[in-house]
Design an enzyme around this catalytic site. Sequence first.
Site, PDB file in Angstrom:
ATOM      1  CD  GLU A 322      52.658  57.390  56.276  1.00 44.39           C
ATOM      2  OE1 GLU A 322      52.127  56.790  55.319  1.00 44.39           O
ATOM      3  OE2 GLU A 322      53.812  57.848  56.227  1.00 44.39           O
ATOM      4  CG  HIS A 351      27.385  66.899  40.034  1.00 41.54           C
ATOM      5  ND1 HIS A 351      26.129  67.151  39.527  1.00 41.54           N
ATOM      6  CD2 HIS A 351      27.991  68.110  40.153  1.00 41.54           C
ATOM      7  CE1 HIS A 351      25.994  68.450  39.308  1.00 41.54           C
ATOM      8  NE2 HIS A 351      27.110  69.063  39.690  1.00 41.54           N
ATOM      9  CE  LYS A 455      58.147  50.646  53.697  1.00 36.89           C
ATOM     10  NZ  LYS A 455      59.223  51.578  53.994  1.00 36.89           N
TER      11      LYS A 455
HETATM   12  O1  PA5 Z   1      55.748  59.792  55.239  1.00 35.72           O
HETATM   13  C1  PA5 Z   1      56.422  58.783  55.335  1.00 35.72           C
HETATM   14  O2  PA5 Z   1      57.346  58.667  56.145  1.00 35.72           O
HETATM   15  C2  PA5 Z   1      56.174  57.614  54.419  1.00 35.72           C
HETATM   16  O3  PA5 Z   1      54.991  57.790  53.691  1.00 35.72           O
HETATM   17  C3  PA5 Z   1      57.345  57.454  53.460  1.00 35.72           C
HETATM   18  O4  PA5 Z   1      57.520  58.641  52.751  1.00 35.72           O
HETATM   19  C4  PA5 Z   1      57.119  56.306  52.480  1.00 35.72           C
HETATM   20  O5  PA5 Z   1      56.936  55.099  53.183  1.00 35.72           O
HETATM   21  C5  PA5 Z   1      58.296  56.180  51.513  1.00 35.72           C
HETATM   22  O6  PA5 Z   1      59.468  55.983  52.233  1.00 35.72           O
HETATM   23  P1  PA5 Z   1      60.884  56.218  51.599  1.00 35.72           P
HETATM   24  O7  PA5 Z   1      61.041  57.666  51.323  1.00 35.72           O
HETATM   25  O8  PA5 Z   1      61.842  55.715  52.630  1.00 35.72           O
HETATM   26  O9  PA5 Z   1      60.952  55.431  50.327  1.00 35.72           O
END
Ligand code: PA5
Length: 528
Positions: A322, A351, A455
Site C-alpha cells: 500500500e 510443502h 471505495k
Molecule cells: O493504511 C491505510 O491507510 C489504510 O489501510 C487504512 O488503514 C484503511 O483503509 C482503514 O482506514 P480507516 O482507519 O480510516 O478506517
Amino acid sequence: MDKRQLWERYRRYLCSIPALGLRVDVSRMLFDDDLFERLAAPMEQALTAMDALERGAIANPDEQRMVGHYWLRDPQRAPRPEIADEIHTTLSRIKQFAADVHAGTLHPERADGFYVLLVIGIGGSALGPEFVADALGTSDDSLLVRFIDNTDPDGIDRVLTELEEELPHTLTIVISKSGTTPETRNGMLEVAAAYERAGLSFARHAVAITSAGSKLDQLARAQGWLGIFPMWDWVGGRTSELSAVGLLPAALQGIDIDALLAGARECDAATRPHDLRANPAALLAALWHHAGGGRGNRNLVVLPYADRLVLFSRYLQQLIMESLGKQFDRRGNTVYQGLTVYGNKGSTDQHAFIQQLREGRNDFFVTFIEVLHQRASSSIMIDEAVTSGDYLHGFLHGTRAALFDNDRPSLTITIPRVDARRVGALIALFERTVGLYAELIGINAYHQPGVEAGKKAAGAILDLQRRVLAHLGGRRGEALTAEQAAAALNTDDVEAVFHLLEHLAANPDHGITRTEAHPLPDARFRAH
Ligand code: PA5
C-alpha cells in the site's frame, strides 16, 4: 563461491543492532562489492529526506500532512511540544484504561468484568493489532482477543456465534482513522445489533479509536461510549501500530507496551545513522532496490520460521504494497511502482510454494526471519540428538543454501526471540526500510489514492443495486432478465445488473428470487 568465500562474505556484510540482538545478513543476495558505492549518493539523499520527515516536514504533500509515526516511541523528537504532550497523555490514558479494565473498576453494564476484547477495523486499523496479538499472545492473556476485519456476514457471524455467551463480558474497540470506512462501520453496526439482541447497551461496552471530529468520534460522543482515543492526522493507518490503534488492544490483552515502544525506539536509533553498511534499514532498502532494479522486478517473499510471526507476512504485505504501489512519483510522472510481497511461514511453505522458489521462476528474493530461542522448556529428542526445533533451524538454513546454490537470492533477519521488544523493533525496521526505499524511487509512501478509488467504485454498485431493487419492487411479481432490467434502468452495464440480481436472489434480505431454470445469463428474477 565456495564455503570459505561465503563465510567471508557473511562476515563482511553482516549488519546488526547488538543491544537488540537483531541481525541482517545480506550475504546471499546477488550483488557486487561496488553496489554500496553506487548507491551511496542516492541513499544519502534518502536518509536526509527521512531526517527532514522526522523533523516534521510535510512528507505527505498530497494530503498536506506530516508523517510522525517515529515520534510515537520517542515523543521528544516531535516538532512541537503539544504533539509530544498528546503522545504522553494518550499513552497514560491507555495504561490507565487497561488497568481499570483489568482491575474491574471499569466493568460492563451487567457483569463484574470484561474478559473478551473484540476489535473491529480493517487495513492499517487491523493488521498491526492482529499481528501483535497473535505474535505475543499467551494462555495468560488478560483478555481473549478476537477481530472483525471485513464486511463478510458469514465471517461476522462466526465471531459473534463464538462470543454469544461472552457478549456481556466483551469490550469492543472500533478503530477507524477516517471514521467512515464502510467495512468497519458495518462491523460496528452488526456488533451493536448483537448487543441489543442480548438486551445490552453497546455504548456501555464500546471504545472508539479515531480522528477528532470524525463520524465515529461524533457517534461515540453522542452515545457516551466508554472511551475515545485519538488518531492523529500525522499518523498513517499502516504505520499506526504504535499509536493507540495497536497499543490499546495490546495493553488490554496484557502485552508489555513499554517494551514494544522501547524496541521500536532502539531500532529507530540504530537505523538513523547515515552509514549504509551499518544501518540495517538502509541496507535492506538498498538491497530491495538492487534486487528489483528499483522497479520491483523481483517479488519479496517473507518467510518467518516461527508460527508466532505468520501474520507478520500479511502485515508486511500491506505496509509495503500500500505504501509503494503507486502510479505516479512525487513529480507526477507515471511510474507504476510497487514491490509485490507474499509469504506465510517456514517450514510450512516448503510443502507449498517453495517448490517453485527452488526450481521454477527466478523472480523473487526471500526474506527469512530466524528466531534463535524456540522454547523455554527442554525438548524431547525426535531423532538421535535432534529436536523438532533443530529441524526448523535445519529447514531454514537448508532452504537458504539450496536457493542460493540455484542463484535465488535471500536476506536473513535474525532475532533472539519473539517478545514485545523485538516485535516493536521489527515493525520499526520495516517502517523505515519502506520510507527509505520510497525516497530512493521518488514516490510518496504515505497516501493511498487506490484505496479511495476502490471505495468509490463500491458506492456506484450499491447505488445501482438500490435502483434495481426499486425497479423490481415497482413491478412486483413480474419476472425480468438482467437485460430487461438494465434497459428499463437505462444502463448499458447489463453484467453489473446480472451480478446484482444473482447476489440478491442468493440471499433472503431483499425478497428477490430467481424464477426459472433458464441458462444463467438469461435467468429471470422477481420481487415478491
Ligand atoms: O493504511 C491505510 O491507510 C489504510 O489501510 C487504512 O488503514 C484503511 O483503509 C482503514 O482506514 P480507516 O482507519 O480510516 O478506517
